[in-house]
Design a protein around this motif. Structure first.
Motif, short mmCIF file in Angstrom:
data_model
loop_
_atom_site.label_atom_id
_atom_site.label_comp_id
_atom_site.label_asym_id
_atom_site.label_seq_id
_atom_site.Cartn_x
_atom_site.Cartn_y
_atom_site.Cartn_z
N GLU A 152 0.80 -1.22 0.00
CA GLU A 152 0.00 0.00 0.00
C GLU A 152 0.83 1.27 0.00
O GLU A 152 0.27 2.38 0.01
CB GLU A 152 -0.96 -0.01 1.20
CG GLU A 152 -2.04 -1.07 1.06
CD GLU A 152 -3.06 -1.06 2.18
OE1 GLU A 152 -4.15 -1.61 1.98
OE2 GLU A 152 -2.75 -0.50 3.26
N VAL A 153 2.15 1.15 -0.04
CA VAL A 153 3.00 2.34 -0.15
C VAL A 153 2.70 3.07 -1.45
O VAL A 153 2.68 4.30 -1.50
CB VAL A 153 4.49 1.95 -0.08
CG1 VAL A 153 5.37 3.12 -0.50
CG2 VAL A 153 4.85 1.50 1.34
N SER A 154 2.44 2.30 -2.50
CA SER A 154 2.10 2.88 -3.80
C SER A 154 0.61 2.71 -4.07
O SER A 154 0.12 1.58 -4.18
CB SER A 154 2.91 2.21 -4.91
OG SER A 154 2.41 2.55 -6.18
N ARG A 155 -0.11 3.80 -4.17
CA ARG A 155 -1.55 3.74 -4.40
C ARG A 155 -1.87 3.12 -5.76
O ARG A 155 -2.78 2.29 -5.88
CB ARG A 155 -2.16 5.14 -4.30
CG ARG A 155 -3.68 5.16 -4.42
CD ARG A 155 -4.24 6.55 -4.11
NE ARG A 155 -5.69 6.55 -4.22
CZ ARG A 155 -6.34 6.78 -5.35
NH1 ARG A 155 -5.67 7.02 -6.47
NH2 ARG A 155 -7.67 6.77 -5.36
N SER A 156 -1.12 3.52 -6.78
CA SER A 156 -1.38 2.99 -8.13
C SER A 156 -1.10 1.50 -8.19
O SER A 156 -1.84 0.74 -8.84
CB SER A 156 -0.54 3.73 -9.17
OG SER A 156 0.84 3.58 -8.90
N LYS A 157 -0.06 1.08 -7.50
CA LYS A 157 0.27 -0.35 -7.46
C LYS A 157 -0.84 -1.13 -6.76
O LYS A 157 -1.26 -2.19 -7.22
CB LYS A 157 1.60 -0.53 -6.73
CG LYS A 157 2.02 -1.96 -6.49
CD LYS A 157 3.35 -1.97 -5.73
CE LYS A 157 3.76 -3.35 -5.29
NZ LYS A 157 5.03 -3.34 -4.55
N MET A 158 -1.34 -0.58 -5.64
CA MET A 158 -2.37 -1.28 -4.89
C MET A 158 -3.68 -1.36 -5.68
O MET A 158 -4.38 -2.37 -5.64
CB MET A 158 -2.60 -0.56 -3.56
CG MET A 158 -3.40 -1.36 -2.55
SD MET A 158 -2.56 -2.88 -2.07
CE MET A 158 -3.73 -4.11 -2.64
N LEU A 159 -4.00 -0.32 -6.42
CA LEU A 159 -5.20 -0.34 -7.26
C LEU A 159 -5.11 -1.43 -8.31
O LEU A 159 -6.08 -2.14 -8.59
CB LEU A 159 -5.40 1.03 -7.93
CG LEU A 159 -5.88 2.17 -7.03
CD1 LEU A 159 -5.85 3.49 -7.78
CD2 LEU A 159 -7.28 1.88 -6.49
#
Length: 540
Positions: free
Chosen positions: A65-72
Protein backbone atom coordinates in the motif's frame (compact mmCIF):
# COMPACT_ATOMS: atom_id res chain seq x y z
CA UNK A 1 17.48 -34.75 9.54
CA UNK A 2 18.44 -34.51 5.85
CA UNK A 3 14.98 -35.57 4.73
CA UNK A 4 13.42 -33.07 7.13
CA UNK A 5 15.47 -30.22 5.70
CA UNK A 6 14.40 -31.18 2.17
CA UNK A 7 10.76 -30.88 3.21
CA UNK A 8 11.02 -27.36 4.63
CA UNK A 9 9.26 -24.80 2.48
CA UNK A 10 11.24 -21.68 1.59
CA UNK A 11 9.21 -18.48 1.12
CA UNK A 12 10.70 -15.27 -0.30
CA UNK A 13 9.49 -11.89 1.04
CA UNK A 14 8.56 -9.69 -1.92
CA UNK A 15 10.21 -6.27 -2.23
CA UNK A 16 9.68 -5.64 -5.94
CA UNK A 17 12.64 -7.79 -6.92
CA UNK A 18 12.19 -7.18 -10.63
CA UNK A 19 14.68 -7.07 -13.53
CA UNK A 20 14.38 -6.01 -17.15
CA UNK A 21 14.34 -9.17 -19.32
CA UNK A 22 15.43 -7.07 -22.29
CA UNK A 23 18.21 -5.14 -20.56
CA UNK A 24 21.09 -4.34 -22.95
CA UNK A 25 24.23 -5.09 -20.91
CA UNK A 26 26.59 -3.96 -23.65
CA UNK A 27 25.05 -0.50 -24.06
CA UNK A 28 23.63 -0.19 -20.53
CA UNK A 29 20.07 0.41 -21.76
CA UNK A 30 16.66 -0.61 -20.47
CA UNK A 31 14.09 -1.91 -22.91
CA UNK A 32 11.28 0.47 -23.90
CA UNK A 33 8.63 -1.86 -22.49
CA UNK A 34 10.33 -2.04 -19.12
CA UNK A 35 10.75 1.73 -18.92
CA UNK A 36 7.07 2.12 -19.71
CA UNK A 37 5.81 -0.38 -17.10
CA UNK A 38 8.18 -2.53 -15.07
CA UNK A 39 5.34 -4.42 -13.38
CA UNK A 40 3.81 -5.52 -16.68
CA UNK A 41 7.05 -6.21 -18.55
CA UNK A 42 9.61 -6.93 -15.84
CA UNK A 43 10.78 -10.40 -14.80
CA UNK A 44 10.86 -11.93 -11.33
CA UNK A 45 12.75 -15.00 -10.18
CA UNK A 46 9.79 -17.32 -10.87
CA UNK A 47 9.48 -16.07 -14.45
CA UNK A 48 13.21 -16.42 -15.15
CA UNK A 49 13.54 -19.97 -13.81
CA UNK A 50 11.24 -22.62 -15.27
CA UNK A 51 11.41 -24.36 -11.88
CA UNK A 52 11.83 -21.43 -9.48
CA UNK A 53 14.22 -21.86 -6.53
CA UNK A 54 11.60 -21.19 -3.86
CA UNK A 55 8.28 -22.53 -2.61
CA UNK A 56 6.34 -19.31 -2.47
CA UNK A 57 6.28 -15.59 -1.82
CA UNK A 58 5.27 -13.45 1.17
CA UNK A 59 3.48 -10.18 0.43
CA UNK A 60 2.97 -7.58 3.16
CA UNK A 61 0.00 -5.22 3.07
CA UNK A 62 1.89 -2.27 4.54
CA UNK A 63 4.49 -2.60 1.75
CA UNK A 64 1.96 -3.08 -1.05
CA UNK A 65 0.00 0.00 0.00
CA UNK A 66 3.00 2.34 -0.15
CA UNK A 67 2.10 2.88 -3.80
CA UNK A 68 -1.55 3.74 -4.40
CA UNK A 69 -1.38 2.99 -8.13
CA UNK A 70 0.27 -0.35 -7.46
CA UNK A 71 -2.37 -1.28 -4.89
CA UNK A 72 -5.20 -0.34 -7.26
CA UNK A 73 -3.71 -2.63 -9.87
CA UNK A 74 -3.39 -5.50 -7.39
CA UNK A 75 -7.01 -5.11 -6.30
CA UNK A 76 -8.10 -5.17 -9.94
CA UNK A 77 -5.88 -8.04 -11.13
CA UNK A 78 -5.32 -10.12 -8.01
CA UNK A 79 -1.92 -10.67 -6.48
CA UNK A 80 -1.01 -13.76 -8.53
CA UNK A 81 -1.62 -12.06 -11.87
CA UNK A 82 0.12 -8.91 -10.65
CA UNK A 83 3.19 -10.95 -9.65
CA UNK A 84 2.98 -12.83 -12.96
CA UNK A 85 3.00 -16.21 -11.25
CA UNK A 86 2.74 -18.84 -14.02
CA UNK A 87 -0.37 -21.02 -14.12
CA UNK A 88 1.73 -24.12 -13.47
CA UNK A 89 2.63 -22.67 -10.07
CA UNK A 90 -0.89 -21.70 -8.99
CA UNK A 91 -1.27 -24.85 -6.87
CA UNK A 92 -0.36 -23.93 -3.25
CA UNK A 93 1.06 -27.43 -2.80
CA UNK A 94 3.83 -26.32 -5.14
CA UNK A 95 3.94 -22.53 -4.70
CA UNK A 96 2.26 -20.49 -1.97
CA UNK A 97 1.35 -16.83 -1.74
CA UNK A 98 1.24 -15.84 1.93
CA UNK A 99 -0.12 -12.47 3.00
CA UNK A 100 0.57 -10.60 6.20
CA UNK A 101 0.14 -7.01 7.35
CA UNK A 102 3.85 -6.13 7.56
CA UNK A 103 3.89 -5.37 11.29
CA UNK A 104 7.48 -4.12 11.24
CA UNK A 105 6.35 -1.07 9.25
CA UNK A 106 3.89 0.06 11.95
CA UNK A 107 5.78 -1.21 15.01
CA UNK A 108 5.89 2.23 16.67
CA UNK A 109 2.14 2.83 16.32
CA UNK A 110 -0.02 2.33 19.41
CA UNK A 111 -2.35 -0.02 17.52
CA UNK A 112 -2.14 -1.65 14.07
CA UNK A 113 -3.68 0.43 11.26
CA UNK A 114 -5.71 -2.58 10.06
CA UNK A 115 -8.93 -4.08 11.36
CA UNK A 116 -8.90 -7.81 12.06
CA UNK A 117 -12.04 -8.62 10.03
CA UNK A 118 -11.49 -6.13 7.20
CA UNK A 119 -8.06 -7.72 6.69
CA UNK A 120 -9.78 -11.03 5.92
CA UNK A 121 -11.68 -9.35 3.09
CA UNK A 122 -8.42 -7.83 1.89
CA UNK A 123 -6.74 -11.25 1.72
CA UNK A 124 -9.69 -12.74 -0.16
CA UNK A 125 -9.88 -9.80 -2.56
CA UNK A 126 -6.25 -9.99 -3.64
CA UNK A 127 -6.25 -13.81 -3.72
CA UNK A 128 -3.60 -15.13 -1.31
CA UNK A 129 -3.37 -18.82 -0.38
CA UNK A 130 -2.63 -18.08 3.27
CA UNK A 131 -3.27 -14.96 5.35
CA UNK A 132 -1.82 -14.07 8.76
CA UNK A 133 -4.08 -12.50 11.39
CA UNK A 134 -3.30 -8.90 12.32
CA UNK A 135 -0.25 -8.76 14.59
CA UNK A 136 1.50 -6.15 16.73
CA UNK A 137 5.16 -6.87 17.54
CA UNK A 138 5.43 -7.43 21.28
CA UNK A 139 8.74 -5.78 22.16
CA UNK A 140 7.66 -2.28 21.06
CA UNK A 141 5.18 -0.46 23.30
CA UNK A 142 3.60 -2.39 26.18
CA UNK A 143 4.48 -6.07 25.58
CA UNK A 144 1.54 -7.67 27.38
CA UNK A 145 -0.95 -5.28 25.80
CA UNK A 146 0.42 -6.09 22.36
CA UNK A 147 0.38 -9.84 22.99
CA UNK A 148 -3.25 -9.64 24.10
CA UNK A 149 -4.15 -7.38 21.17
CA UNK A 150 -2.60 -9.88 18.76
CA UNK A 151 -4.52 -12.71 20.41
CA UNK A 152 -7.83 -10.82 20.28
CA UNK A 153 -7.30 -9.99 16.61
CA UNK A 154 -6.75 -13.69 15.91
CA UNK A 155 -9.83 -14.57 17.96
CA UNK A 156 -12.05 -12.09 16.09
CA UNK A 157 -10.66 -13.20 12.77
CA UNK A 158 -11.16 -16.90 13.35
CA UNK A 159 -14.89 -16.79 14.06
CA UNK A 160 -15.60 -14.81 10.89
CA UNK A 161 -13.12 -16.71 8.73
CA UNK A 162 -14.38 -20.17 9.77
CA UNK A 163 -18.01 -19.42 8.83
CA UNK A 164 -17.14 -17.85 5.49
CA UNK A 165 -14.54 -20.48 4.66
CA UNK A 166 -17.06 -23.27 5.23
CA UNK A 167 -19.57 -21.43 3.01
CA UNK A 168 -16.95 -21.02 0.28
CA UNK A 169 -16.83 -17.22 0.53
CA UNK A 170 -13.20 -17.38 1.63
CA UNK A 171 -10.73 -19.62 -0.17
CA UNK A 172 -7.55 -18.85 1.77
CA UNK A 173 -6.29 -20.53 4.95
CA UNK A 174 -5.98 -18.29 8.01
CA UNK A 175 -2.73 -18.43 9.99
CA UNK A 176 -2.87 -17.37 13.63
CA UNK A 177 -0.14 -14.86 14.48
CA UNK A 178 1.77 -15.85 17.62
CA UNK A 179 3.74 -13.19 19.54
CA UNK A 180 5.66 -13.09 22.81
CA UNK A 181 8.58 -11.84 24.82
CA UNK A 182 9.39 -14.80 27.03
CA UNK A 183 9.12 -18.47 26.12
CA UNK A 184 6.00 -18.89 28.19
CA UNK A 185 4.27 -16.08 26.26
CA UNK A 186 4.67 -17.91 22.96
CA UNK A 187 3.62 -21.32 24.24
CA UNK A 188 0.57 -20.04 26.14
CA UNK A 189 -0.59 -18.04 23.13
CA UNK A 190 -0.06 -21.00 20.79
CA UNK A 191 -2.18 -23.20 23.07
CA UNK A 192 -4.93 -20.59 23.46
CA UNK A 193 -5.16 -20.20 19.69
CA UNK A 194 -5.22 -23.95 19.21
CA UNK A 195 -8.15 -24.22 21.60
CA UNK A 196 -10.00 -21.60 19.54
CA UNK A 197 -9.75 -23.95 16.58
CA UNK A 198 -6.60 -22.82 14.75
CA UNK A 199 -4.42 -25.47 13.16
CA UNK A 200 -2.23 -23.12 11.12
CA UNK A 201 0.20 -20.73 12.87
CA UNK A 202 2.67 -17.95 12.04
CA UNK A 203 5.38 -17.38 14.66
CA UNK A 204 6.55 -13.74 14.68
CA UNK A 205 8.72 -11.31 16.61
CA UNK A 206 11.83 -13.48 16.30
CA UNK A 207 14.02 -11.38 14.00
CA UNK A 208 16.11 -9.98 16.85
CA UNK A 209 15.96 -12.93 19.21
CA UNK A 210 19.05 -14.99 19.96
CA UNK A 211 19.70 -18.27 18.20
CA UNK A 212 19.56 -20.05 21.56
CA UNK A 213 16.11 -18.61 22.31
CA UNK A 214 14.72 -19.66 18.92
CA UNK A 215 16.16 -23.16 19.26
CA UNK A 216 14.50 -23.57 22.66
CA UNK A 217 11.25 -22.14 21.32
CA UNK A 218 11.17 -24.63 18.43
CA UNK A 219 11.75 -27.49 20.86
CA UNK A 220 8.88 -26.29 23.07
CA UNK A 221 6.60 -25.86 20.07
CA UNK A 222 7.48 -29.38 18.96
CA UNK A 223 6.41 -30.77 22.34
CA UNK A 224 3.08 -28.93 22.25
CA UNK A 225 2.35 -29.80 18.62
CA UNK A 226 3.23 -33.45 19.23
CA UNK A 227 0.80 -33.52 22.16
CA UNK A 228 -2.04 -32.19 20.01
CA UNK A 229 -1.14 -34.30 16.98
CA UNK A 230 -3.08 -32.36 14.32
CA UNK A 231 -1.22 -29.06 13.76
CA UNK A 232 -1.28 -28.44 10.00
CA UNK A 233 1.24 -25.67 9.40
CA UNK A 234 3.81 -23.59 11.27
CA UNK A 235 5.39 -20.66 9.45
CA UNK A 236 8.31 -18.65 10.88
CA UNK A 237 8.04 -14.97 9.94
CA UNK A 238 11.00 -12.77 9.08
CA UNK A 239 13.84 -15.12 9.96
CA UNK A 240 17.06 -13.58 8.64
CA UNK A 241 19.55 -16.20 9.87
CA UNK A 242 19.82 -19.26 7.63
CA UNK A 243 21.60 -21.05 10.50
CA UNK A 244 18.18 -21.49 12.14
CA UNK A 245 16.94 -23.81 9.42
CA UNK A 246 18.28 -26.90 11.16
CA UNK A 247 16.04 -26.10 14.15
CA UNK A 248 12.88 -25.73 12.06
CA UNK A 249 13.47 -29.22 10.71
CA UNK A 250 12.80 -30.61 14.19
CA UNK A 251 9.09 -29.93 13.62
CA UNK A 252 8.97 -32.20 10.57
CA UNK A 253 6.92 -35.31 11.22
CA UNK A 254 5.16 -33.50 14.06
CA UNK A 255 3.59 -30.70 12.01
CA UNK A 256 2.19 -31.41 8.54
CA UNK A 257 4.08 -28.48 6.97
CA UNK A 258 6.86 -26.14 8.13
CA UNK A 259 7.84 -23.01 6.21
CA UNK A 260 9.97 -19.91 6.74
CA UNK A 261 10.58 -16.66 4.88
CA UNK A 262 14.08 -15.33 4.31
CA UNK A 263 15.75 -12.89 1.90
CA UNK A 264 19.38 -13.26 3.02
CA UNK A 265 20.74 -14.99 -0.06
CA UNK A 266 18.96 -12.67 -2.45
CA UNK A 267 20.06 -9.46 -0.78
CA UNK A 268 23.64 -10.48 -0.03
CA UNK A 269 24.21 -10.00 -3.76
CA UNK A 270 24.28 -6.23 -3.24
CA UNK A 271 24.26 -5.54 0.51
CA UNK A 272 27.49 -7.28 1.52
CA UNK A 273 30.95 -5.95 0.89
CA UNK A 274 32.47 -9.26 -0.16
CA UNK A 275 30.38 -12.45 -0.27
CA UNK A 276 28.03 -11.55 -3.13
CA UNK A 277 28.02 -14.72 -5.25
CA UNK A 278 27.77 -18.20 -3.71
CA UNK A 279 28.48 -21.60 -5.23
CA UNK A 280 27.21 -25.12 -4.70
CA UNK A 281 30.58 -26.20 -3.24
CA UNK A 282 30.31 -23.72 -0.35
CA UNK A 283 32.36 -20.79 -1.64
CA UNK A 284 31.44 -17.11 -1.61
CA UNK A 285 32.95 -14.84 -4.25
CA UNK A 286 33.15 -11.05 -4.34
CA UNK A 287 31.44 -9.23 -7.19
CA UNK A 288 33.58 -6.72 -9.10
CA UNK A 289 32.45 -3.16 -8.45
CA UNK A 290 32.26 -1.06 -11.60
CA UNK A 291 30.34 2.03 -10.60
CA UNK A 292 28.35 4.03 -13.17
CA UNK A 293 30.11 7.32 -13.82
CA UNK A 294 33.42 6.24 -12.27
CA UNK A 295 36.83 6.89 -13.80
CA UNK A 296 37.86 4.18 -16.25
CA UNK A 297 34.59 2.22 -16.11
CA UNK A 298 34.34 1.65 -19.88
CA UNK A 299 37.84 0.19 -20.07
CA UNK A 300 37.18 -2.18 -17.17
CA UNK A 301 33.91 -3.41 -18.64
CA UNK A 302 35.62 -3.98 -22.00
CA UNK A 303 38.47 -6.10 -20.60
CA UNK A 304 36.08 -8.09 -18.40
CA UNK A 305 33.98 -9.03 -21.43
CA UNK A 306 37.06 -9.90 -23.46
CA UNK A 307 38.26 -12.09 -20.60
CA UNK A 308 34.91 -13.86 -20.49
CA UNK A 309 35.21 -14.51 -24.25
CA UNK A 310 38.75 -15.84 -23.83
CA UNK A 311 40.44 -13.17 -25.96
CA UNK A 312 42.54 -11.62 -23.18
CA UNK A 313 44.75 -13.00 -20.42
CA UNK A 314 43.98 -12.71 -16.70
CA UNK A 315 47.18 -10.73 -16.07
CA UNK A 316 45.99 -7.93 -18.36
CA UNK A 317 42.58 -7.81 -16.68
CA UNK A 318 44.20 -7.56 -13.25
CA UNK A 319 46.46 -4.78 -14.49
CA UNK A 320 43.46 -2.75 -15.67
CA UNK A 321 41.47 -3.55 -12.52
CA UNK A 322 44.33 -2.49 -10.26
CA UNK A 323 44.52 0.90 -11.94
CA UNK A 324 40.73 1.27 -11.82
CA UNK A 325 40.65 0.36 -8.12
CA UNK A 326 43.49 2.80 -7.42
CA UNK A 327 41.62 5.62 -9.12
CA UNK A 328 38.36 4.89 -7.32
CA UNK A 329 39.59 3.88 -3.87
CA UNK A 330 38.73 0.17 -4.08
CA UNK A 331 42.20 -1.38 -3.87
CA UNK A 332 41.31 -3.47 -0.81
CA UNK A 333 38.93 -5.50 -3.00
CA UNK A 334 41.63 -6.54 -5.47
CA UNK A 335 42.65 -9.88 -3.83
CA UNK A 336 38.97 -10.92 -3.89
CA UNK A 337 38.47 -9.79 -7.49
CA UNK A 338 41.50 -11.81 -8.61
CA UNK A 339 40.10 -15.00 -7.12
CA UNK A 340 36.68 -14.38 -8.68
CA UNK A 341 38.27 -13.95 -12.11
CA UNK A 342 40.75 -16.78 -11.67
CA UNK A 343 38.11 -19.35 -10.68
CA UNK A 344 35.41 -18.09 -13.09
CA UNK A 345 32.58 -19.66 -11.06
CA UNK A 346 29.88 -18.46 -13.47
CA UNK A 347 31.34 -20.76 -16.15
CA UNK A 348 30.63 -23.90 -14.13
CA UNK A 349 27.18 -22.87 -12.91
CA UNK A 350 24.19 -24.41 -14.69
CA UNK A 351 21.59 -21.81 -13.63
CA UNK A 352 19.82 -19.79 -16.33
CA UNK A 353 21.23 -16.51 -14.99
CA UNK A 354 24.89 -17.49 -15.33
CA UNK A 355 24.29 -19.17 -18.67
CA UNK A 356 22.38 -16.15 -19.89
CA UNK A 357 24.56 -13.18 -18.93
CA UNK A 358 28.00 -14.69 -18.29
CA UNK A 359 30.50 -12.52 -16.49
CA UNK A 360 27.92 -9.77 -15.94
CA UNK A 361 26.56 -11.85 -13.06
CA UNK A 362 29.71 -11.07 -11.03
CA UNK A 363 29.80 -7.37 -11.92
CA UNK A 364 28.49 -5.23 -9.07
CA UNK A 365 26.62 -2.56 -11.03
CA UNK A 366 22.96 -1.57 -10.99
CA UNK A 367 19.73 -3.46 -10.40
CA UNK A 368 19.81 -5.69 -13.48
CA UNK A 369 23.12 -7.29 -12.62
CA UNK A 370 22.82 -7.23 -8.83
CA UNK A 371 19.35 -8.74 -8.59
CA UNK A 372 20.14 -11.37 -11.19
CA UNK A 373 23.12 -12.34 -9.06
CA UNK A 374 20.68 -12.55 -6.15
CA UNK A 375 18.48 -14.90 -8.22
CA UNK A 376 21.54 -17.07 -8.81
CA UNK A 377 22.17 -17.15 -5.04
CA UNK A 378 18.59 -18.27 -4.43
CA UNK A 379 19.14 -21.07 -6.94
CA UNK A 380 22.24 -22.28 -5.08
CA UNK A 381 20.62 -22.03 -1.65
CA UNK A 382 17.46 -23.84 -2.76
CA UNK A 383 19.43 -26.58 -4.47
CA UNK A 384 21.42 -27.20 -1.29
CA UNK A 385 18.25 -27.10 0.82
CA UNK A 386 16.32 -29.58 -1.30
CA UNK A 387 19.28 -31.93 -1.75
CA UNK A 388 19.76 -32.15 2.01
CA UNK A 389 23.32 -30.81 1.68
CA UNK A 390 22.59 -27.39 3.17
CA UNK A 391 23.86 -28.14 6.67
CA UNK A 392 27.15 -29.37 5.26
CA UNK A 393 27.73 -26.57 2.74
CA UNK A 394 25.93 -23.55 4.20
CA UNK A 395 28.97 -21.96 5.83
CA UNK A 396 30.10 -20.28 2.66
CA UNK A 397 33.76 -19.34 2.87
CA UNK A 398 34.82 -16.03 1.34
CA UNK A 399 37.64 -16.63 -1.13
CA UNK A 400 40.52 -14.32 -1.94
CA UNK A 401 44.00 -14.57 -3.43
CA UNK A 402 46.44 -14.02 -0.57
CA UNK A 403 49.33 -13.67 -3.00
CA UNK A 404 47.99 -10.33 -4.23
CA UNK A 405 49.67 -7.42 -2.47
CA UNK A 406 47.62 -4.28 -2.04
CA UNK A 407 49.50 -1.07 -1.40
CA UNK A 408 47.60 1.57 0.58
CA UNK A 409 46.66 4.41 -1.73
CA UNK A 410 44.77 7.67 -1.40
CA UNK A 411 45.16 8.61 -5.05
CA UNK A 412 41.42 9.14 -5.50
CA UNK A 413 41.94 12.26 -3.35
CA UNK A 414 45.54 13.32 -2.84
CA UNK A 415 44.72 15.98 -0.26
CA UNK A 416 43.27 13.63 2.38
CA UNK A 417 44.55 14.20 5.92
CA UNK A 418 47.57 12.10 6.86
CA UNK A 419 46.74 10.63 10.28
CA UNK A 420 50.43 10.29 11.09
CA UNK A 421 50.92 14.07 11.39
CA UNK A 422 47.68 14.73 13.31
CA UNK A 423 47.72 15.11 17.10
CA UNK A 424 43.96 15.24 17.62
CA UNK A 425 41.38 13.42 15.49
CA UNK A 426 37.60 13.72 15.40
CA UNK A 427 35.68 10.57 14.45
CA UNK A 428 31.92 10.76 13.83
CA UNK A 429 30.07 7.49 13.23
CA UNK A 430 26.46 6.37 13.15
CA UNK A 431 24.98 3.92 15.62
CA UNK A 432 24.37 0.29 14.70
CA UNK A 433 21.30 -1.89 14.98
CA UNK A 434 23.11 -4.65 16.90
CA UNK A 435 24.25 -4.18 20.49
CA UNK A 436 26.83 -5.86 22.75
CA UNK A 437 24.24 -7.06 25.26
CA UNK A 438 22.17 -10.21 25.71
CA UNK A 439 18.95 -9.05 24.11
CA UNK A 440 16.85 -11.85 25.55
CA UNK A 441 17.91 -11.00 29.11
CA UNK A 442 17.08 -7.34 28.49
CA UNK A 443 13.63 -8.26 27.18
CA UNK A 444 12.98 -10.50 30.18
CA UNK A 445 13.81 -7.68 32.59
CA UNK A 446 11.66 -5.21 30.68
CA UNK A 447 8.75 -7.65 30.42
CA UNK A 448 8.76 -8.20 34.19
CA UNK A 449 8.20 -4.44 34.58
CA UNK A 450 5.60 -4.19 31.80
CA UNK A 451 8.01 -2.26 29.58
CA UNK A 452 9.09 -2.69 25.97
CA UNK A 453 12.54 -2.14 24.48
CA UNK A 454 13.45 1.57 24.58
CA UNK A 455 13.07 3.27 21.20
CA UNK A 456 12.32 6.95 20.53
CA UNK A 457 10.66 7.41 23.93
CA UNK A 458 13.51 9.44 25.42
CA UNK A 459 11.02 10.95 27.90
CA UNK A 460 11.14 7.59 29.75
CA UNK A 461 14.94 7.62 30.01
CA UNK A 462 15.00 7.84 33.82
CA UNK A 463 12.69 4.82 34.11
CA UNK A 464 14.77 2.76 31.70
CA UNK A 465 18.02 3.72 33.42
CA UNK A 466 16.71 2.41 36.70
CA UNK A 467 15.26 -0.84 35.26
CA UNK A 468 18.21 -1.53 32.93
CA UNK A 469 21.05 -0.26 35.12
CA UNK A 470 22.91 -3.59 34.85
CA UNK A 471 23.03 -3.20 31.05
CA UNK A 472 24.16 0.44 30.83
CA UNK A 473 27.45 0.94 28.94
CA UNK A 474 29.38 3.81 27.33
CA UNK A 475 28.02 4.34 23.83
CA UNK A 476 31.29 3.29 22.17
CA UNK A 477 31.03 -0.09 23.94
CA UNK A 478 27.30 -0.60 23.33
CA UNK A 479 27.26 -0.98 19.56
CA UNK A 480 28.44 -4.03 17.62
CA UNK A 481 28.13 -5.20 14.00
CA UNK A 482 29.74 -2.73 11.61
CA UNK A 483 30.52 -0.45 14.54
CA UNK A 484 33.24 -2.93 15.53
CA UNK A 485 35.33 -1.47 12.69
CA UNK A 486 34.89 2.04 14.09
CA UNK A 487 35.93 0.90 17.56
CA UNK A 488 38.98 -0.90 16.12
CA UNK A 489 40.03 2.27 14.26
CA UNK A 490 39.62 4.47 17.33
CA UNK A 491 41.52 2.04 19.56
CA UNK A 492 44.35 1.78 17.02
CA UNK A 493 44.67 5.57 16.82
CA UNK A 494 44.64 5.91 20.59
CA UNK A 495 47.25 3.18 20.94
CA UNK A 496 49.41 5.19 18.55
CA UNK A 497 49.24 8.14 20.94
CA UNK A 498 46.55 10.16 19.14
CA UNK A 499 43.92 12.14 21.03
CA UNK A 500 40.65 10.87 19.52
CA UNK A 501 37.24 12.47 20.03
CA UNK A 502 34.55 9.94 19.10
CA UNK A 503 30.97 11.09 18.52
CA UNK A 504 28.11 8.78 17.60
CA UNK A 505 24.89 9.75 15.84
CA UNK A 506 22.21 7.81 17.72
CA UNK A 507 18.57 7.67 16.67
CA UNK A 508 17.54 7.72 20.33
CA UNK A 509 20.05 10.14 21.84
CA UNK A 510 21.13 12.37 18.98
CA UNK A 511 24.82 13.15 18.55
CA UNK A 512 26.62 11.96 21.69
CA UNK A 513 30.25 11.47 22.79
CA UNK A 514 31.48 7.90 22.80
CA UNK A 515 31.91 7.85 26.58
CA UNK A 516 28.25 8.76 27.27
CA UNK A 517 26.58 5.90 29.22
CA UNK A 518 23.42 4.69 27.45
CA UNK A 519 20.80 1.97 27.76
CA UNK A 520 20.28 -0.65 25.03
CA UNK A 521 17.51 0.36 22.61
CA UNK A 522 15.84 -0.21 19.25
CA UNK A 523 15.54 2.94 17.15
CA UNK A 524 16.77 2.94 13.53
CA UNK A 525 18.25 6.10 12.04
CA UNK A 526 16.27 5.52 8.84
CA UNK A 527 13.07 6.12 10.80
CA UNK A 528 14.12 9.76 11.35
CA UNK A 529 13.31 12.55 8.90
CA UNK A 530 16.05 14.73 7.40
CA UNK A 531 14.96 17.55 9.70
CA UNK A 532 15.28 15.34 12.79
CA UNK A 533 18.74 14.22 11.72
CA UNK A 534 19.77 17.83 11.16
CA UNK A 535 18.56 18.82 14.63
CA UNK A 536 20.61 15.96 16.09
CA UNK A 537 23.76 17.15 14.36
CA UNK A 538 23.60 20.84 15.24
CA UNK A 539 23.83 20.14 18.98
CA UNK A 540 27.46 18.97 18.83
Amino acid sequence: MLESIRNLRFILPDWDDIVDPGFDFLNERFSDDYKRDKYAHGARVWTIFKEPPLDGVLVSRSILEVSRSKMLRIRRMGIKDFLKIPQRLRDPKRFQVIGDCGAWQYRYEKVPPYDAVETLDFYQRIGVDYGVSVVHIAFFGNPQERIELTYNNAKRSYGVWKKRFEKGDYTFILLAAVQGIEMDDYIKMFERLYRLGYRHFAIGGLAKRSTDFIERLVDELAKVAKHYGDVEKVHFLGIARPSLIKFFARLEGIVSEVSFDNATYLRMAWTRSHENYITIDGKAYTAIRVRPGSKGEDKVLEVLRRYDEGSIELERVIEVLREYARLNGDLSYLPYYVKTLEDRPWKSCDCVVCKGIGIDVVIFRGNDRNRRRGFHNLYVFYKLLKSGAYLEKSRFSVVRDYRVAVARSYSASEDLVDFRSARRILVIANCSDTKTIDRDKVLQVLSSKGLSMPSFDIDKEDVYREVLKQFIKPAEEMYSGLFNYVRKLVNTLRAAGKEVDLYILSARYGLIPGDRPIVPYDAPLKALSKEELYLSLIHI
